[in-house]
Design a protein around this motif. Sequence first.
Motif, short mmCIF file in Angstrom:
data_model
loop_
_atom_site.label_atom_id
_atom_site.label_comp_id
_atom_site.label_asym_id
_atom_site.label_seq_id
_atom_site.Cartn_x
_atom_site.Cartn_y
_atom_site.Cartn_z
N SER A 1 -0.93 7.32 2.27
CA SER A 1 -2.24 7.22 1.65
C SER A 1 -3.09 6.19 2.37
O SER A 1 -2.57 5.23 2.95
CB SER A 1 -2.09 6.82 0.17
OG SER A 1 -3.35 6.52 -0.40
N THR B 1 -5.22 4.49 0.67
CA THR B 1 -5.52 3.52 -0.38
C THR B 1 -4.87 2.18 -0.07
O THR B 1 -3.69 2.12 0.29
CB THR B 1 -5.00 4.02 -1.74
OG1 THR B 1 -5.64 5.25 -2.05
CG2 THR B 1 -5.28 3.00 -2.84
N TRP B 2 -5.64 1.12 -0.21
CA TRP B 2 -5.11 -0.23 -0.01
C TRP B 2 -5.93 -1.17 -0.89
O TRP B 2 -7.13 -1.31 -0.69
CB TRP B 2 -5.20 -0.65 1.46
CG TRP B 2 -4.32 -1.80 1.84
CD1 TRP B 2 -4.11 -2.96 1.15
CD2 TRP B 2 -3.53 -1.90 3.02
NE1 TRP B 2 -3.24 -3.79 1.80
CE2 TRP B 2 -2.85 -3.16 2.98
CE3 TRP B 2 -3.31 -1.09 4.12
CZ2 TRP B 2 -2.00 -3.59 3.98
CZ3 TRP B 2 -2.46 -1.52 5.12
CH2 TRP B 2 -1.81 -2.75 5.05
N GLU B 3 -5.29 -1.76 -1.85
CA GLU B 3 -6.02 -2.61 -2.78
C GLU B 3 -6.56 -3.86 -2.09
O GLU B 3 -5.99 -4.35 -1.12
CB GLU B 3 -5.12 -3.01 -3.96
CG GLU B 3 -4.83 -1.86 -4.91
CD GLU B 3 -4.11 -2.32 -6.17
OE1 GLU B 3 -4.07 -3.54 -6.44
OE2 GLU B 3 -3.58 -1.44 -6.87
N PRO C 1 0.83 -1.20 0.00
CA PRO C 1 0.00 0.00 0.00
C PRO C 1 0.87 1.25 0.00
O PRO C 1 1.93 1.28 0.64
CB PRO C 1 -0.80 -0.13 1.30
CG PRO C 1 0.03 -1.03 2.17
CD PRO C 1 0.71 -1.97 1.25
#
Length: 356
Positions: free
Chosen positions: A40, A42-44, A36
């Motif tokens: 951020s 954001t974390w897939e 990640p």
Amino acid sequence: MKIKNLLLFCTSALFLCCSNDDSSENNVTEEAMYFPPIGSTTWETKTPESLNWNTANIQQLYDYLELKNSRSFMVLHNGKIVLEKYFGTHTATSPWYWASAGKTLTSTVTGIAEQEGLININNKVSDYLGTGWTSAPLAKENLITCKHLLTMTSGLDDSLGDNVAPANLQYVADAGTRWAYHNVYVKLQDVVANAAGQTWSAYFNTKLRDKIGMTGTWIQDGDLSVYWSTTRSMARFGLLALANGKWDGNQIINPTYFNSATHTSQNINLAYGYLWWINGESTYHMPQTQLTFNGSLIPNAPADMYCALGKNDQKIYVVPSKKLVIIRMGDAADTSNWAMSGFDNDLWGKINLVIN
């Protein structure tokens, strides 16, 4: 002869066809480990269905975790989030304590200090702290190396509580001859701080926390230095461990050191590395006892797993063979415990119903 030649041709063609099929399978690109982004949220993610997990048993796992006083649970596969669940009022931004699971942070930063040439774990602790840091006779104190602190084999009395003032660090056995779960490991933080010429927290933040995008802080709790963070920050550290000390192409810690840290470190407690617990060995010791128990540390868990285990069931499970990192934070599942409990094996029984 013509029939014989025809048979040979057909056989050769069939062989080439099969060979091409095998080659096609072998050339399938393996999914790269995901990290990640730093700075951020954001974390897939990936779905349990994409891994052929038994999704019908996920709710049963969550129900069990909630019943056992969990605050959060998270599963990564190859770095991507597959499961993430919070219970009660706990959220993704709520901090919680790592307890002794944070020992692995100290182990990792000690390794970083060594790779930078600041310390040598085979040197005696008094080289960095001066003599008199224990109440042991000088000759016995000088037997204690940094590696003995990493492996819980200092030989100091573990029955005197968590205070690490010299008066409370008393000789019981020669270093390296006795394994005992002891708060004296925290002196490694002083070793690193003295060698680096800065506070432990400052060195930790610069060399580890900030490089992998963790948040959190060390909080003094009586005689203990305890790390607090979110579940996702704990998962970031677990992912660094899964990647053998590398973060998105950047080798944070020497892989040789990290490999030693996550394998048996001495011949007394086979289930202990450098402040990491090791699964799949033939015997193990529990905290607060000198007894040797036969069998694997957590029988229901994969044999190649290594883990960070903290008081009242704080958990980081790392399973290289399955590319998994599993986090559990919360209150004690049953009764208060030092690091391990029957909850570990029971929890893995529930996890196996999902992932197998």
